[in-house]
Design a protein around this motif. Sequence first.
Motif, mmCIF file in Angstrom:
data_model
loop_
_atom_site.group_PDB
_atom_site.id
_atom_site.type_symbol
_atom_site.label_atom_id
_atom_site.label_comp_id
_atom_site.label_asym_id
_atom_site.label_seq_id
_atom_site.Cartn_x
_atom_site.Cartn_y
_atom_site.Cartn_z
ATOM 1 N N MET A 27 3.001 8.420 -7.725
ATOM 2 C CA MET A 27 3.969 10.088 -7.964
ATOM 3 C C MET A 27 2.677 11.315 -8.569
ATOM 4 O O MET A 27 1.675 10.973 -8.748
ATOM 5 C CB MET A 27 4.718 9.613 -9.783
ATOM 6 N N LYS A 28 3.078 12.240 -8.266
ATOM 7 C CA LYS A 28 2.054 13.298 -8.344
ATOM 8 C C LYS A 28 2.594 13.372 -10.216
ATOM 9 O O LYS A 28 4.031 13.955 -10.549
ATOM 10 C CB LYS A 28 3.217 14.969 -7.262
ATOM 11 N N THR A 29 1.089 14.560 -11.266
ATOM 12 C CA THR A 29 1.807 14.374 -12.232
ATOM 13 C C THR A 29 1.082 15.466 -12.549
ATOM 14 O O THR A 29 0.026 16.208 -11.432
ATOM 15 C CB THR A 29 1.254 13.070 -13.799
ATOM 16 N N CYS A 30 0.641 16.394 -13.219
ATOM 17 C CA CYS A 30 0.122 17.249 -13.899
ATOM 18 C C CYS A 30 -0.839 17.443 -15.009
ATOM 19 O O CYS A 30 -0.918 17.246 -16.249
ATOM 20 C CB CYS A 30 1.145 19.031 -13.919
ATOM 21 N N ALA A 225 25.712 14.697 -25.290
ATOM 22 C CA ALA A 225 24.881 13.255 -26.412
ATOM 23 C C ALA A 225 24.853 12.701 -25.367
ATOM 24 O O ALA A 225 23.849 11.739 -25.736
ATOM 25 C CB ALA A 225 26.101 13.698 -27.477
ATOM 26 N N TYR A 226 25.494 12.519 -23.841
ATOM 27 C CA TYR A 226 25.335 11.488 -23.410
ATOM 28 C C TYR A 226 24.201 11.468 -22.368
ATOM 29 O O TYR A 226 22.916 10.207 -22.650
ATOM 30 C CB TYR A 226 26.593 11.536 -22.125
ATOM 31 N N MET A 227 23.582 12.589 -22.233
ATOM 32 C CA MET A 227 21.939 12.866 -21.597
ATOM 33 C C MET A 227 21.163 12.661 -22.581
ATOM 34 O O MET A 227 19.857 12.228 -22.299
ATOM 35 C CB MET A 227 22.104 14.331 -21.379
ATOM 36 N N ILE A 228 21.379 12.992 -23.901
ATOM 37 C CA ILE A 228 20.396 12.467 -24.444
ATOM 38 C C ILE A 228 19.689 10.992 -24.463
ATOM 39 O O ILE A 228 18.587 10.757 -24.739
ATOM 40 C CB ILE A 228 20.314 13.172 -26.394
ATOM 41 N N ASN A 229 20.802 10.721 -24.763
ATOM 42 C CA ASN A 229 20.826 8.962 -24.914
ATOM 43 C C ASN A 229 20.250 8.163 -23.773
ATOM 44 O O ASN A 229 19.617 7.748 -23.772
ATOM 45 C CB ASN A 229 22.841 8.829 -24.550
ATOM 46 N N LEU A 230 21.279 8.742 -22.526
ATOM 47 C CA LEU A 230 20.701 8.648 -20.749
ATOM 48 C C LEU A 230 18.991 8.710 -20.789
ATOM 49 O O LEU A 230 18.190 7.728 -20.516
ATOM 50 C CB LEU A 230 21.370 8.708 -20.169
ATOM 51 N N CYS A 231 18.226 9.638 -20.867
ATOM 52 C CA CYS A 231 17.168 10.634 -21.230
ATOM 53 C C CYS A 231 15.647 9.358 -22.134
ATOM 54 O O CYS A 231 14.934 8.734 -21.572
ATOM 55 C CB CYS A 231 17.487 12.121 -21.280
ATOM 56 N N ASN A 232 16.679 9.532 -23.014
ATOM 57 C CA ASN A 232 15.535 8.349 -23.993
ATOM 58 C C ASN A 232 15.544 7.376 -23.903
ATOM 59 O O ASN A 232 14.239 6.937 -23.879
ATOM 60 C CB ASN A 232 16.486 8.956 -26.073
ATOM 61 N N ARG A 233 16.845 6.048 -22.785
ATOM 62 C CA ARG A 233 16.626 4.729 -22.501
ATOM 63 C C ARG A 233 15.777 5.083 -21.593
ATOM 64 O O ARG A 233 14.808 3.902 -21.694
ATOM 65 C CB ARG A 233 17.709 4.318 -21.977
ATOM 66 N N ILE A 234 16.108 6.012 -20.520
ATOM 67 C CA ILE A 234 15.184 5.855 -18.992
ATOM 68 C C ILE A 234 13.291 6.096 -19.979
ATOM 69 O O ILE A 234 11.948 5.633 -19.954
ATOM 70 C CB ILE A 234 14.608 6.795 -18.207
ATOM 71 N N LEU A 235 13.370 7.001 -21.378
ATOM 72 C CA LEU A 235 11.672 7.765 -21.577
ATOM 73 C C LEU A 235 11.447 7.226 -22.944
ATOM 74 O O LEU A 235 9.987 6.464 -22.916
ATOM 75 C CB LEU A 235 11.871 8.872 -22.423
ATOM 76 N N SER A 236 11.699 5.539 -22.812
ATOM 77 C CA SER A 236 11.504 4.712 -24.083
ATOM 78 C C SER A 236 9.950 3.488 -23.824
ATOM 79 O O SER A 236 10.088 3.060 -24.114
ATOM 80 C CB SER A 236 12.495 4.042 -24.593
ATOM 81 N N ASN A 237 11.062 3.845 -22.158
ATOM 82 C CA ASN A 237 10.152 2.536 -21.361
ATOM 83 C C ASN A 237 8.674 3.381 -21.110
ATOM 84 O O ASN A 237 7.867 2.707 -19.752
ATOM 85 C CB ASN A 237 10.490 2.238 -19.871
ATOM 86 N N LEU A 238 8.437 4.910 -21.088
ATOM 87 C CA LEU A 238 7.430 5.678 -19.967
ATOM 88 C C LEU A 238 6.372 6.320 -20.749
ATOM 89 O O LEU A 238 7.457 6.326 -21.875
ATOM 90 C CB LEU A 238 7.832 6.911 -19.444
ATOM 91 N N SER A 239 4.672 5.845 -20.923
ATOM 92 C CA SER A 239 4.359 6.178 -21.621
ATOM 93 C C SER A 239 4.008 7.892 -21.686
ATOM 94 O O SER A 239 4.464 8.123 -20.607
ATOM 95 C CB SER A 239 2.307 6.001 -21.404
ATOM 96 N N PHE A 240 3.810 8.708 -22.232
ATOM 97 C CA PHE A 240 3.979 10.583 -22.467
ATOM 98 C C PHE A 240 2.723 10.875 -21.908
ATOM 99 O O PHE A 240 2.867 11.924 -21.002
ATOM 100 C CB PHE A 240 4.320 10.485 -23.814
ATOM 101 N N SER A 241 2.061 9.707 -22.571
ATOM 102 C CA SER A 241 0.655 10.421 -22.095
ATOM 103 C C SER A 241 0.556 10.744 -20.631
ATOM 104 O O SER A 241 -0.435 11.276 -19.684
ATOM 105 C CB SER A 241 -0.663 9.973 -22.231
ATOM 106 N N LYS A 242 0.759 9.568 -20.093
ATOM 107 C CA LYS A 242 0.571 8.868 -18.838
ATOM 108 C C LYS A 242 2.085 9.922 -17.483
ATOM 109 O O LYS A 242 1.662 10.311 -16.527
ATOM 110 C CB LYS A 242 1.387 7.507 -18.022
ATOM 111 N N LEU A 243 2.783 9.505 -18.223
ATOM 112 C CA LEU A 243 3.837 10.460 -17.510
ATOM 113 C C LEU A 243 3.303 12.570 -17.555
ATOM 114 O O LEU A 243 3.096 12.873 -16.881
ATOM 115 C CB LEU A 243 5.318 11.374 -18.078
ATOM 116 N N PHE A 244 2.587 12.669 -18.722
ATOM 117 C CA PHE A 244 2.454 13.742 -18.231
ATOM 118 C C PHE A 244 0.577 14.194 -19.024
ATOM 119 O O PHE A 244 0.715 14.686 -20.191
ATOM 120 C CB PHE A 244 3.199 15.823 -19.813
ATOM 121 N N PRO A 245 0.135 13.949 -18.362
ATOM 122 C CA PRO A 245 -1.921 13.615 -18.633
ATOM 123 C C PRO A 245 -1.738 14.972 -19.698
ATOM 124 O O PRO A 245 -2.075 16.177 -18.499
ATOM 125 C CB PRO A 245 -1.865 12.846 -18.123
#
Length: 245
Positions: A27-30, A225-245
Amino acid sequence: MQTQTLALFCALCVSCIAAQPADFSQMKTCKRGSSDYSSCMRLAFQENWPTIVRGIPVIDLPQLDPFHLDVMSTDYEFGEVTGKIVVRNVKSYGLAKTRFLSIRSNHEDNRYRLEIDLEIPKMFVEGDFKSDGTIGSFNVMGKGEFNVSMEDVSGTMTLEGEIINDRWVLDKFNFMPEVGNMKVWASDLFNGNKELTKAALTFANQYWQILYRGMLPHAAKSWNAYMINLCNRILSNLSFSKLFP
Ligand SMILES: *[C@@H]1O[C@H](CO)[C@@H](O)[C@H](O)[C@H]1NC(C)=O
Ligand SMILES: *[C@@H]1O[C@H](CO)[C@@H](O)[C@H](O)[C@H]1NC(C)=O
């Protein structure tokens, strides 16, 4: 007619999941803070999008085109008209063609915010619905199938939240898109009365802009409300510093 607007949201706001999947090497990151960060991010979203749209099961990211929604419920009220709509087995098509126009970000203290301007040329949403409402003292029930087609859907999607233990935890999600053109259909909106349903659909298709604007705040509430739940479920699996280095 409110059903269709709700379904529209189901379809649109899904594009919030524009996070990058677990396999960052592909994946391309920035680099945050770089001088061309905004244009890099726009390009990253656009380039990563086809992969994201296919879905990434290991991080709970569902397929986005078609996107499948099991059930969603919205209460609404405008003027004399109040009620509740439940949509089920909703499928929406078109997110694959999303165009990312520009992206703004803000990182302050422990908070990160993304504002994403996007447009979707064409969408089609279909599913089952059940509506139960009143117009003044008149009770109105509808039930059956619906579909909505839309053109030139565009707007700014805002995602914002705290970074906790290298996870981005959203507490704000907002997307109130404009729609260039809309056509709605439903099998029954008026207690099984075909003539009234036909009249209501004609009305809805003529005045969809007004109905859409009236319904927007209510649908957005359920949707956010639906989207916050969905996004947070996904984001909980992802490192912020790798996603947005
Ligand atoms: C929506 O469904 C109706 C009834 O099945 C159908 O006639 C219509 O063509 C559908 N709309 C679109 C855009 O497919
Ligand atoms: C994703 O998170 C869920 C619970 O939040 C967890 O069960 C699952 O193992 C995680 N998957 C990955 C790949 O980290």
